[in-house]
Design a protein around this motif. Structure first.
Motif, PDB file in Angstrom:
ATOM      1  N   ALA A 117       0.828  -1.208   0.000  1.00 59.96           N
ATOM      2  CA  ALA A 117       0.000   0.000   0.000  1.00 59.96           C
ATOM      3  C   ALA A 117       0.862   1.257   0.000  1.00 59.96           C
ATOM      4  CB  ALA A 117      -0.919  -0.008   1.218  1.00 59.96           C
ATOM      5  N   GLU A 118       1.906   1.261   0.804  1.00 62.81           N
ATOM      6  CA  GLU A 118       2.767   2.447   0.849  1.00 62.81           C
ATOM      7  C   GLU A 118       3.470   2.656  -0.483  1.00 62.81           C
ATOM      8  OE1 GLU A 118       6.066   4.770   3.554  1.00 62.81           O
ATOM      9  OE2 GLU A 118       5.265   2.845   4.248  1.00 62.81           O
ATOM     10  N   THR A 119       3.923   1.575  -1.091  1.00 62.20           N
ATOM     11  CA  THR A 119       4.554   1.686  -2.412  1.00 62.20           C
ATOM     12  C   THR A 119       3.575   2.286  -3.415  1.00 62.20           C
ATOM     13  OG1 THR A 119       5.995  -0.208  -1.979  1.00 62.20           O
ATOM     14  CG2 THR A 119       5.641   0.398  -4.277  1.00 62.20           C
ATOM     15  N   ALA A 120       2.335   1.794  -3.388  1.00 58.10           N
ATOM     16  CA  ALA A 120       1.325   2.317  -4.310  1.00 58.10           C
ATOM     17  C   ALA A 120       1.052   3.793  -4.051  1.00 58.10           C
ATOM     18  CB  ALA A 120       0.037   1.508  -4.171  1.00 58.10           C
ATOM     19  N   ALA A 121       0.956   4.173  -2.765  1.00 50.72           N
ATOM     20  CA  ALA A 121       0.671   5.563  -2.422  1.00 50.72           C
ATOM     21  C   ALA A 121       1.777   6.490  -2.903  1.00 50.72           C
ATOM     22  CB  ALA A 121       0.483   5.700  -0.916  1.00 50.72           C
ATOM     23  N   ARG A 122       3.002   6.061  -2.761  1.00 47.70           N
ATOM     24  CA  ARG A 122       4.134   6.919  -3.114  1.00 47.70           C
ATOM     25  C   ARG A 122       4.397   6.953  -4.619  1.00 47.70           C
ATOM     26  NH1 ARG A 122       5.948   8.924   1.354  1.00 47.70           N
ATOM     27  NH2 ARG A 122       5.871   7.788   3.318  1.00 47.70           N
ATOM     28  N   THR A 123       3.721   6.108  -5.377  1.00 47.75           N
ATOM     29  CA  THR A 123       3.866   6.136  -6.836  1.00 47.75           C
ATOM     30  C   THR A 123       2.623   6.718  -7.502  1.00 47.75           C
ATOM     31  OG1 THR A 123       3.157   3.807  -6.904  1.00 47.75           O
ATOM     32  CG2 THR A 123       5.522   4.246  -6.934  1.00 47.75           C
ATOM     33  N   GLY A 124       1.780   7.404  -6.701  1.00 49.46           N
ATOM     34  CA  GLY A 124       0.687   8.161  -7.271  1.00 49.46           C
ATOM     35  C   GLY A 124      -0.659   7.480  -7.360  1.00 49.46           C
ATOM     36  N   ALA A 125      -0.819   6.328  -6.722  1.00 52.85           N
ATOM     37  CA  ALA A 125      -2.096   5.624  -6.783  1.00 52.85           C
ATOM     38  C   ALA A 125      -3.179   6.383  -6.018  1.00 52.85           C
ATOM     39  CB  ALA A 125      -1.949   4.220  -6.205  1.00 52.85           C
ATOM     40  N   THR A 126      -4.423   6.203  -6.439  1.00 55.07           N
ATOM     41  CA  THR A 126      -5.549   6.792  -5.726  1.00 55.07           C
ATOM     42  C   THR A 126      -5.855   5.983  -4.466  1.00 55.07           C
ATOM     43  OG1 THR A 126      -7.182   5.456  -6.895  1.00 55.07           O
ATOM     44  CG2 THR A 126      -6.557   7.573  -7.894  1.00 55.07           C
ATOM     45  N   ILE A 127      -6.666   6.562  -3.601  1.00 52.21           N
ATOM     46  CA  ILE A 127      -7.088   5.860  -2.386  1.00 52.21           C
ATOM     47  C   ILE A 127      -7.773   4.549  -2.748  1.00 52.21           C
ATOM     48  CG2 ILE A 127      -8.681   5.936  -0.424  1.00 52.21           C
ATOM     49  CD1 ILE A 127      -6.196   7.639   0.009  1.00 52.21           C
ATOM     50  N   GLU A 128      -8.624   4.602  -3.759  1.00 58.05           N
ATOM     51  CA  GLU A 128      -9.353   3.403  -4.163  1.00 58.05           C
ATOM     52  C   GLU A 128      -8.395   2.317  -4.648  1.00 58.05           C
ATOM     53  OE1 GLU A 128     -11.740   6.944  -3.995  1.00 58.05           O
ATOM     54  OE2 GLU A 128      -9.920   6.541  -5.175  1.00 58.05           O
ATOM     55  N   ALA A 129      -7.369   2.711  -5.401  1.00 55.13           N
ATOM     56  CA  ALA A 129      -6.389   1.741  -5.896  1.00 55.13           C
ATOM     57  C   ALA A 129      -5.527   1.187  -4.765  1.00 55.13           C
ATOM     58  CB  ALA A 129      -5.509   2.380  -6.966  1.00 55.13           C
ATOM     59  N   ILE A 130      -5.211   2.041  -3.793  1.00 56.68           N
ATOM     60  CA  ILE A 130      -4.424   1.590  -2.637  1.00 56.68           C
ATOM     61  C   ILE A 130      -5.205   0.541  -1.851  1.00 56.68           C
ATOM     62  CG2 ILE A 130      -3.407   2.306  -0.445  1.00 56.68           C
ATOM     63  CD1 ILE A 130      -2.981   5.093  -1.778  1.00 56.68           C
ATOM     64  N   ALA A 131      -6.496   0.824  -1.630  1.00 52.59           N
ATOM     65  CA  ALA A 131      -7.332  -0.131  -0.897  1.00 52.59           C
ATOM     66  C   ALA A 131      -7.424  -1.458  -1.644  1.00 52.59           C
ATOM     67  CB  ALA A 131      -8.725   0.453  -0.682  1.00 52.59           C
ATOM     68  N   GLN A 132      -7.536  -1.402  -2.960  1.00 55.49           N
ATOM     69  CA  GLN A 132      -7.621  -2.637  -3.740  1.00 55.49           C
ATOM     70  C   GLN A 132      -6.313  -3.409  -3.693  1.00 55.49           C
ATOM     71  OE1 GLN A 132     -10.589  -3.694  -5.123  1.00 55.49           O
ATOM     72  NE2 GLN A 132      -9.392  -5.596  -5.179  1.00 55.49           N
ATOM     73  N   THR A 133      -5.199  -2.691  -3.673  1.00 51.40           N
ATOM     74  CA  THR A 133      -3.890  -3.346  -3.546  1.00 51.40           C
ATOM     75  C   THR A 133      -3.815  -4.136  -2.238  1.00 51.40           C
ATOM     76  OG1 THR A 133      -2.748  -1.683  -4.888  1.00 51.40           O
ATOM     77  CG2 THR A 133      -1.403  -2.912  -3.303  1.00 51.40           C
ATOM     78  N   ILE A 134      -4.321  -3.541  -1.160  1.00 53.74           N
ATOM     79  CA  ILE A 134      -4.317  -4.226   0.134  1.00 53.74           C
ATOM     80  C   ILE A 134      -5.171  -5.490   0.070  1.00 53.74           C
ATOM     81  CG2 ILE A 134      -5.030  -4.048   2.558  1.00 53.74           C
ATOM     82  CD1 ILE A 134      -4.345  -1.035   2.351  1.00 53.74           C
ATOM     83  N   ARG A 135      -6.387  -5.357  -0.465  1.00 50.42           N
ATOM     84  CA  ARG A 135      -7.279  -6.526  -0.543  1.00 50.42           C
ATOM     85  C   ARG A 135      -6.677  -7.619  -1.408  1.00 50.42           C
ATOM     86  NH1 ARG A 135     -10.925  -2.401  -1.856  1.00 50.42           N
ATOM     87  NH2 ARG A 135     -12.042  -1.585  -0.027  1.00 50.42           N
ATOM     88  N   ASP A 136      -6.116  -7.229  -2.539  1.00 48.34           N
ATOM     89  CA  ASP A 136      -5.520  -8.226  -3.444  1.00 48.34           C
ATOM     90  C   ASP A 136      -4.378  -8.967  -2.764  1.00 48.34           C
ATOM     91  OD1 ASP A 136      -7.298  -7.473  -5.407  1.00 48.34           O
ATOM     92  OD2 ASP A 136      -5.858  -6.229  -6.508  1.00 48.34           O
ATOM     93  N   THR A 137      -3.571  -8.233  -1.999  1.00 48.73           N
ATOM     94  CA  THR A 137      -2.433  -8.870  -1.316  1.00 48.73           C
ATOM     95  C   THR A 137      -2.919  -9.826  -0.241  1.00 48.73           C
ATOM     96  OG1 THR A 137      -1.097  -6.872  -1.706  1.00 48.73           O
ATOM     97  CG2 THR A 137      -0.307  -8.430  -0.045  1.00 48.73           C
ATOM     98  N   ILE A 138      -3.878  -9.392   0.559  1.00 49.14           N
ATOM     99  CA  ILE A 138      -4.391 -10.266   1.620  1.00 49.14           C
ATOM    100  C   ILE A 138      -5.050 -11.507   1.039  1.00 49.14           C
ATOM    101  CG2 ILE A 138      -6.056 -10.443   3.525  1.00 49.14           C
ATOM    102  CD1 ILE A 138      -5.530  -7.514   4.147  1.00 49.14           C
ATOM    103  N   GLU A 139      -5.739 -11.348  -0.072  1.00 47.88           N
ATOM    104  CA  GLU A 139      -6.450 -12.479  -0.667  1.00 47.88           C
ATOM    105  C   GLU A 139      -5.527 -13.521  -1.294  1.00 47.88           C
ATOM    106  OE1 GLU A 139      -9.301 -10.631  -3.206  1.00 47.88           O
ATOM    107  OE2 GLU A 139     -10.566  -9.977  -1.515  1.00 47.88           O
ATOM    108  N   THR A 140      -4.228 -13.198  -1.399  1.00 48.08           N
ATOM    109  CA  THR A 140      -3.276 -14.223  -1.844  1.00 48.08           C
ATOM    110  C   THR A 140      -3.021 -15.258  -0.764  1.00 48.08           C
ATOM    111  OG1 THR A 140      -1.315 -12.986  -1.101  1.00 48.08           O
ATOM    112  CG2 THR A 140      -2.118 -12.557  -3.347  1.00 48.08           C
ATOM    113  N   GLU A 141      -3.432 -14.948   0.470  1.00 44.91           N
ATOM    114  CA  GLU A 141      -3.237 -15.870   1.589  1.00 44.91           C
ATOM    115  C   GLU A 141      -4.582 -16.525   1.934  1.00 44.91           C
ATOM    116  OE1 GLU A 141      -2.564 -18.303   3.924  1.00 44.91           O
ATOM    117  OE2 GLU A 141      -0.652 -17.266   3.517  1.00 44.91           O
TER     118      GLU A 141
END
Length: 285
Positions: free
Chosen positions: A209-233
């Protein structure tokens, strides 16, 4: 180190410290101490002449009786850890002392306690706010120390202290993590070895999430990145993500700026007896 079971005993300790001109730091805990708690004690020792710790498993912040019953209680080991680092006194009251018959007053932040994780755990932050207010009144310390891991709890306590003109300063202390990145928590001892390994996905999702935030992602994209990562487990269930403005916990959208707080949670273990783990990260852009 003095063990105080009553309000009068701990107030007598504080009175003596005040008479000798010492400042007092306070660390409220529910026991089952680990390195995360001890980091709070270390921060208190660095900024105060004397440190007092409370150990009280607060029944009013548990939604289920089963969770309260299962909360680990390690009083003897806790006291040994605290004495070894020079804590002056430990306040260990009974439920009857903290909530005597006929007690009916509660303390609640009407907005902050009833949003985000407060919706998932109704009444939880009301219980936290009430017991912390009581502890602040009993101990009367100069400063009190709380972990940043429970980000919403820290903001609730800060708001309560500001609104009620509590003279105790509320100090946040960064989250302490295991070597693999898992945030330290008393709940971790309830995890099986397999779930313990799987739980690292929470910290991994915050890094993404922090990587996404610092590369210009929107809040919505950051939240989706978190969900996608957690769902790999596959052992992680019911992931929950909140991204808010720091301090106010107000919702944010679009491209973030300033300081945002990211709060996440997921359940591990059996469906009928889950262990809910939380984690957080504050990011300034």
């Amino acid at each position: 180190m003095k063990i105080c079971r009553t309000i009068a005993e701990v107030r007598a300790v504080v009175r003596d410290l005040r008479l000798s001109g010492q400042t007092v730091g306070f660390v409220p805990t529910m026991g089952a101490l680990h390195a995360g708690h001890m980091s709070l004690v270390a921060a208190a020792k660095a900024e105060n002449d004397a440190v007092i710790v409370s150990i009280f498993v607060n029944p009013t912040q548990f939604g289920q009786q089963a969770d309260l019953d299962k909360y680990p209680r390690t009083e003897e080991a806790d006291c040994a850890m605290l004495e070894a680092v020079g804590v002056v006194a430990v306040f260990m009251p009974s439920v009857e002392i903290m909530y005597p018959d006929g007690a009916e007053t509660i303390v609640e932040t009407t907005k902050l306690a009833n949003m985000l994780h407060g919706l998932v755990r109704p009444g939880h932050y009301r219980g936290v706010c009430t017991v912390v207010t009581k502890l602040f009144n009993i101990v009367g310390a100069d400063r009190a120390y709380f972990g940043e891991k429970d980000y919403q709890q820290l903001q609730v306590i800060r708001r309560m202290a500001r609104d009620l003109d509590v003279p105790t300063d509320v100090v946040g202390v960064p989250t302490v993590r295991e070597a693999d990145g898992l945030a330290m928590s008393s709940r971790n001892v309830r995890l099986t070895p397999e779930d313990r390994s799987a739980a690292v996905v929470l910290n991994r999702s915050l890094i993404a999430a922090e990587t996404a935030a610092r590369t210009g992602a929107t809040i919505e994209a950051i939240a989706q990145t978190i969900r996608d990562t957690i769902e790999t487990e596959p052992r992680a269930r019911d992931p929950h993500v909140d991204i808010v403005q720091a301090l106010t916990l107000a919702p944010v959208s679009g491209r973030p700026s300033g300081t945002i707080g990211i709060m996440i949670s997921a359940a591990f273990g059996p469906v009928d007896d889950p262990v809910l783990l939380i984690d957080q990260r504050e990011i300034t852009l």
